[in-house]
Design an enzyme around this catalytic site. Sequence first.
Site, PDB file in Angstrom:
ATOM      1  N   CYS A 231       0.881  -1.184   0.000  1.00 47.10           N
ATOM      2  CA  CYS A 231       0.000   0.000   0.000  1.00 47.10           C
ATOM      3  C   CYS A 231       0.909   1.221   0.000  1.00 47.10           C
ATOM      4  O   CYS A 231       0.866   2.055   0.900  1.00 47.10           O
ATOM      5  CB  CYS A 231      -0.915   0.008   1.222  1.00 47.10           C
ATOM      6  SG  CYS A 231      -1.889  -1.516   1.439  1.00 47.10           S
ATOM      7  N   ALA A 232       1.732   1.324  -1.026  1.00 47.79           N
ATOM      8  CA  ALA A 232       2.861   2.258  -1.037  1.00 47.79           C
ATOM      9  C   ALA A 232       2.443   3.716  -1.057  1.00 47.79           C
ATOM     10  O   ALA A 232       3.148   4.583  -0.525  1.00 47.79           O
ATOM     11  CB  ALA A 232       3.769   1.960  -2.237  1.00 47.79           C
ATOM     12  N   LYS A 237       7.458   5.497   3.099  1.00 44.82           N
ATOM     13  CA  LYS A 237       8.144   4.338   3.683  1.00 44.82           C
ATOM     14  C   LYS A 237       8.924   3.566   2.620  1.00 44.82           C
ATOM     15  O   LYS A 237       9.951   2.954   2.916  1.00 44.82           O
ATOM     16  CB  LYS A 237       7.124   3.439   4.394  1.00 44.82           C
ATOM     17  CG  LYS A 237       6.429   4.151   5.555  1.00 44.82           C
ATOM     18  CD  LYS A 237       5.356   3.298   6.193  1.00 44.82           C
ATOM     19  CE  LYS A 237       4.587   4.082   7.232  1.00 44.82           C
ATOM     20  NZ  LYS A 237       3.748   5.147   6.649  1.00 44.82           N
ATOM     21  N   CYS A 353      -1.691   3.884  10.979  1.00 41.28           N
ATOM     22  CA  CYS A 353      -1.526   5.130  11.744  1.00 41.28           C
ATOM     23  C   CYS A 353      -2.794   5.349  12.565  1.00 41.28           C
ATOM     24  O   CYS A 353      -3.340   6.447  12.620  1.00 41.28           O
ATOM     25  CB  CYS A 353      -1.213   6.316  10.832  1.00 41.28           C
ATOM     26  SG  CYS A 353      -2.397   6.599   9.499  1.00 41.28           S
TER      27      CYS A 353
END
EC number: 2.1.1.-
Length: 403
Positions: A231-232, A237, A353
């Site tokens: 899930c770039a 990240k 998050c």
Amino acid sequence: MRLHRNLVFAVIDGLHEIFNEAGYADKVVQKLLKRDKRWGSRDRSFVAETVYDIVRWKRLYAEIAEVKEPFSRENLWRLFAVWATLRGISLPDWKQIGPTPTRRIKGKFDELSKIRKYKESIPDWLDELGAKELGKAWDNEINALNRKAPVILRANTLKISRDKLRGALEDENIDTEFIKGYPYALQLTERKNVFTTEAFKKGLFEVQDASSQLVADFLNVEPGYRVVDTCAGAGGKTLHLAALMQNKGQIIAMDIYGNKLKELKRRARRAGAHNIEPRVIESTKDIKKLHGKADRVLIDAPCSGLGVLRRNPDAKWKLQPEFLDNIKQTQFNILENYSKMVKPGGKLVYATCSILPSENQDQVTAFLSKEAGKDFKLVKDKKILSHQSGFDGFYMALLEKKI
């Protein structure tokens, strides 16, 4: 402080767009800051911070001002008057600003500050959910999530060390400090626009919260690995993983949104990250092709985003209970399907998050109890609450696939 008419009108216009036209605060503010080229940094700072402040405290201010949504222009001016009064700012004699009962506003503020849902300015359902899932910690956590987030940078070690980056930024009159326990992070001592610096243009750093910087490290990558970031998104990240792998091996950056991967390509060029291969997920076939082929898989799952309310305060008002129910199902489906890409002996990190156990450890426990998770074991997990860390709320779990 003297209020300037053009700045305050910009604030009112921005609030109208956010509250009445469902605009996203970050996008609205970005647009507002381009409104007048004559504005200096203080002017832009006033507009941005005032908009975010009133968005953050919307429920409290609306209760004090005795106004309800949808807000008319007159009501938006009343919200602004409450904001200014509580900050001790003298209101000018403008026709848009009616008589302001200063003592009543302050008295009402003191009264409402004893009730958490008003004091922290949150919807009833969210207050109840937070208390149910976090118990006594909810008081401190929602209070921390209502504070202004610090600006954190991550040194791009493909190009520079953290120590040398600090020196390069000092040369551009930007002061930073180290953060203990975060080996790549620098925190700005004073808020400034870092995107105009030469250091940024050269790809020497990315803006990335300290909690977020822990995720790539948690995956325990090595140069030469095949890593899939499932899930770039725009690749915060992903770029960190590329630096940790020293540009060696392969990172397959996947997402269902092609426009986000285009942004990742642009960022990767600036960062000098050459081992990233973006792939749009168009069907389940794109996942099946990688079954059992990845040394490491990162699932930075879509979530409520409650851990990052400090930087997205409008999320409090856009988030709905039914969205949470749907996103939890999506999280489980992603974990169940994307985990199949991990090869025997490989590892997976599930991260969000969010601060809610139902999106975090409960999802991992449920996965391990199902058929899809029977070959995995939990190595460790980390729960980050904002009131304890001073940074965003996050969760990450490291799972290993049995050989």
